[in-house]
Design an enzyme around this catalytic site. Sequence first.
Site, short mmCIF file in Angstrom:
data_model
loop_
_atom_site.label_atom_id
_atom_site.label_comp_id
_atom_site.label_asym_id
_atom_site.label_seq_id
_atom_site.Cartn_x
_atom_site.Cartn_y
_atom_site.Cartn_z
N ALA A 114 -33.62 4.97 -7.17
CA ALA A 114 -34.27 4.08 -8.12
C ALA A 114 -34.96 2.89 -7.47
CB ALA A 114 -33.25 3.57 -9.14
N TYR A 115 -34.66 2.63 -6.21
CA TYR A 115 -35.30 1.51 -5.53
C TYR A 115 -36.70 1.93 -5.08
CZ TYR A 115 -30.43 -0.18 -5.07
OH TYR A 115 -29.14 -0.57 -5.31
N GLY A 116 -37.70 1.47 -5.80
CA GLY A 116 -39.07 1.77 -5.42
C GLY A 116 -39.45 3.22 -5.63
N SER A 120 -37.60 3.44 -1.10
CA SER A 120 -36.56 2.79 -0.29
C SER A 120 -35.89 3.81 0.63
CB SER A 120 -35.52 2.12 -1.19
OG SER A 120 -34.47 1.56 -0.43
#
Length: 391
Positions: A114-116, A120
Amino acid sequence: ECKSKNPTNIRTKYNRMKLNILSLSLVMALEPTTALQNLFSGWGNDKNPLSSIVSSSSQPSPMRERVDLGTLSVSPMGLGTLNLPIDKEVDEETTGVMKMVKECGVNFVDTAEAYGFGKSESLLQNACNSAGLSIGTQVDDPNFIVAATKFAPVPWRTESQTVVDACKASASRLGVEQIPLYQIHFPDIIQPFKAFGRENRKDELYWEGLAECYNSGLAANIGVSNYGPETLLRAQEALSKKGVPIVSNQINLSLMRYRSSEKTLQVCEDLGIKVLSYFPLANGLLAGKYSVDTPPSFPKSITMKKYYEDAEPVLKIMRRIAAEKEKTVAQVAINWVMCKDAIPIPGARSVTMAKDNFGAMGWALSPDEVAELEVAASAVGEFSNGGFELV
């Protein structure tokens, strides 16, 4: 951007749109400025933090060279990646941070799909390559790091196979065939129709997917995140029937937020589940940078005001201990987490911040100092839950 109208490209755009919504919702669920602020600075001690570490398991966690995490042996603290760029796949500063990871003997890094929108994970792989590191489970090799990543349980993922597909995609972005630690990011709490009295909780389906990832060899270890005692016990019962051990539970844990997590911590201890601590610095509150006289910049000055005012008695003690031990306030905060036998994974936006963080290893607060800090913390309000109640 490809402007073809063929179904494959339309489906790709749709999936990107969903990931955009997911990433935004996760960032807003956490403190809005978590990934945007430079929380603290300072090089700390120029010595390698591991130079005074001993390997005896009888020693406090921050004094150990490695601690157990399922089948893995990892450094007593790690690195969280949410504060690194989440819009890039290549970044020189991130490469520098990973070089510092290697220099300081840290071998555990946590990220998430979910990070970027997955960037990520790609950034971590590319930065490792540039820093002369590889991702894997070869914990005895100083040129390898253990990477943990997380599956996002969102409403449009309605089958257990979505966990397996996401795990394969994360493995590809990380450049591995097997993910050392694969976690579920949070319980199935995003319920768009809850206000209308309709919920469709899919936790059991996701646990089936985690079991498939483990049993097929896609994941070497399985963990959860933001699970409270009831959910954790349910997950443990479901996964144990499939022969899958839960090795970790990643929660918001710091000196300023642990009292409301005591039941969760006890269940983890009873089940032999390692606690991973995100926000060990309470979004910079415990880094020693902010005070009534030196508030953070806007808008963090608004969201954090009540916390740094309440925390001043605790910070006063932390400053004294830091001065006595020739450490930084941030190192005292991170060391406290390790003294609670949890693995802190603070973020770092720069090499400077990473080096300061890793200076929390190789020494330990005394039991009296731990007790003094906890007495002071118990007299003030707790830090934000970051959008997650542990149930």
